[in-house]
Design an enzyme around this catalytic site. Structure first.
Site, PDB file in Angstrom:
ATOM      1  N   ASN A  10       0.614  -1.120   0.142  1.00  0.00           N
ATOM      2  CA  ASN A  10       0.135  -0.061   0.188  1.00  0.00           C
ATOM      3  C   ASN A  10       1.037   1.327  -0.006  1.00  0.00           C
ATOM      4  OD1 ASN A  10      -1.830   2.019   0.750  1.00  0.00           O
ATOM      5  ND2 ASN A  10      -2.326   1.631   2.601  1.00  0.00           N
ATOM      6  N   LYS A  12       0.134   4.268  -0.352  1.00  0.00           N
ATOM      7  CA  LYS A  12      -0.526   5.378   0.085  1.00  0.00           C
ATOM      8  C   LYS A  12      -0.173   6.662  -0.946  1.00  0.00           C
ATOM      9  CE  LYS A  12       0.009   3.554   4.659  1.00  0.00           C
ATOM     10  NZ  LYS A  12       0.093   3.509   6.058  1.00  0.00           N
ATOM     11  N   HIS A  96      -9.469   1.124   5.106  1.00  0.00           N
ATOM     12  CA  HIS A  96      -8.168   1.238   5.597  1.00  0.00           C
ATOM     13  C   HIS A  96      -8.292   2.247   6.905  1.00  0.00           C
ATOM     14  CE1 HIS A  96      -4.013   2.633   6.308  1.00  0.00           C
ATOM     15  NE2 HIS A  96      -3.627   1.588   5.839  1.00  0.00           N
ATOM     16  N   GLU A  98      -6.598   4.540   7.856  1.00  0.00           N
ATOM     17  CA  GLU A  98      -6.507   6.131   7.563  1.00  0.00           C
ATOM     18  C   GLU A  98      -7.567   6.458   6.900  1.00  0.00           C
ATOM     19  OE1 GLU A  98      -2.683   5.736   5.256  1.00  0.00           O
ATOM     20  OE2 GLU A  98      -2.017   5.118   7.280  1.00  0.00           O
ATOM     21  N   GLU A 168      -5.228  -4.957  10.679  1.00  0.00           N
ATOM     22  CA  GLU A 168      -4.142  -4.087  10.807  1.00  0.00           C
ATOM     23  C   GLU A 168      -4.526  -3.207  12.177  1.00  0.00           C
ATOM     24  OE1 GLU A 168      -2.218  -2.792   6.911  1.00  0.00           O
ATOM     25  OE2 GLU A 168      -4.171  -1.566   7.165  1.00  0.00           O
ATOM     26  N   GLY A 174       2.528   2.197  10.816  1.00  0.00           N
ATOM     27  CA  GLY A 174       3.342   3.508  10.558  1.00  0.00           C
ATOM     28  C   GLY A 174       4.113   3.783  11.688  1.00  0.00           C
ATOM     29  N   SER A 213       3.639  -2.077  10.326  1.00  0.00           N
ATOM     30  CA  SER A 213       5.109  -2.055  10.590  1.00  0.00           C
ATOM     31  C   SER A 213       5.644  -3.389  10.283  1.00  0.00           C
ATOM     32  CB  SER A 213       5.317  -1.619  12.194  1.00  0.00           C
ATOM     33  OG  SER A 213       5.046   0.007  12.254  1.00  0.00           O
TER      34      SER A 213
HETATM   35  P1  PGA Z   1       3.015   0.353   7.743  1.00  0.00           P
HETATM   36  O1  PGA Z   1       1.547   0.556   6.965  1.00  0.00           O
HETATM   37  O2  PGA Z   1       3.463  -1.047   7.020  1.00  0.00           O
HETATM   38  O3  PGA Z   1       3.754   1.453   7.203  1.00  0.00           O
HETATM   39  O4  PGA Z   1       2.944   0.329   9.293  1.00  0.00           O
HETATM   40  C1  PGA Z   1       0.692  -0.548   6.706  1.00  0.00           C
HETATM   41  C2  PGA Z   1      -0.673  -0.156   6.125  1.00  0.00           C
HETATM   42  O5  PGA Z   1      -1.034   1.152   6.331  1.00  0.00           O
HETATM   43  O6  PGA Z   1      -1.363  -0.740   5.531  1.00  0.00           O
END
Ligand code: PGA
Length: 256
Positions: A10, A12, A96, A98, A168, A174, A213
């Protein structure tokens, strides 16, 4: 692990068109055993079409990061499932964290999007996960149950072709803080239980990805955790060496 593992990146809101295209081209040349892993790139809208083109004829796939539930209309800034499909996109990330937390997407809205993606015969990558406060208050299972129940309301059947779930935990996205093996195992086991209770046997092969992460240093342990069928990766999916290393580790573990 019986289900072919999935490694989805992903991106983003990262990478220009030329950066995205050259990145995907490099990665696809570096994956040695494409039969043992399903790799899905989820770039931003700017480069979807060109990346589908680069990957044409390969086993690697492309997903979008969002879609509107209506097929067309006065929805400035949005894109429909039909539009994605016409570009050759096969997957759509829905719900997601976000989107939920920054853009205010509700479970009801997510449910409409899930239906739109399924009706369009694309596969949703349906994201669920608890916040840190939820976990501290021992409400993880309750949150997962509600997100699944509301997000998939009205969906009659699911199977490995029609749905991918991504667990997640919001606090792990992140942040560099990964959920422990035990936490991941417990959450994935619980998600499987809910899917089985709601949809019965057809849900048994629905892949459940872990996200939060994931990187080249923890991928090996996480992919060997019971109930983990692959990863949804943010930060580490933007770096060629990290992403390839994760794909290699996942591939090594798959004996199918
Ligand atoms: P990350 O993000 O691997 O940077 O923690 C995962 C995601 O948002 O799907």
């Amino acid at each position: 692990m019986k289900i072919k593992p999935i490694v989805a990146g992903n991106w983003k809101m990262h990478k220009s068109l030329s950066e995205g295209v050259s990145f995907v081209d490099k990665i696809q040349n570096r994956i040695l055993d494409k039969e043992k892993v399903k790799v899905i790139f989820c770039p931003p809208f700017n480069s979807l079409f060109s990346i589908v083109d680069v990957l044409d004829g390969t086993s690697l796939s492309v997903g979008a990061q969002n879609a509107h539930h209506e097929s067309q209309g006065a929805f400035t800034g949005e894109i429909s499932v039909e539009m994605l499909k016409s570009m050759g996109v096969q997957y759509v990330i829905i719900g997601h964290s976000e989107r939920r937390h920054i853009f205010g997407e509700t479970d009801g809205w997510i449910n409409q999007k899930i239906h739109a993606v399924l009706n369009g015969e694309l596969t949703p990558i349906f994201c669920i996960g608890e916040t840190l406060v939820d976990r501290q208050m021992s409400q993880t299972n309750e949150i997962l149950y509600h997100q699944i129940k509301l997000g998939l309301e009205g969906v009659e059947s699911i199977d490995a072709e029609r749905l991918i779930v991504a667990y997640e935990p919001v606090w792990a996205i992140g942040t560099g803080e990964t959920a422990s093996k035990d936490q991941v195992e417990e959450a994935h086991g619980y998600v499987k239980l809910i899917l089985d209770a709601e949809f019965g046997h057809s849900s048994s092969e629905v892949p459940i990805l872990y996200g939060g992460s994931v990187n080249e240093n923890n991928a090996s342990e996480l992919i060997q955790t019971a109930g983990v069928d692959g990863f949804l990766i943010g930060g580490a999916s933007l770096k060629e060496d990290s992403f390839c290393s994760i794909i290699d580790q996942v591939t090594n573990y798959y004996k199918g």
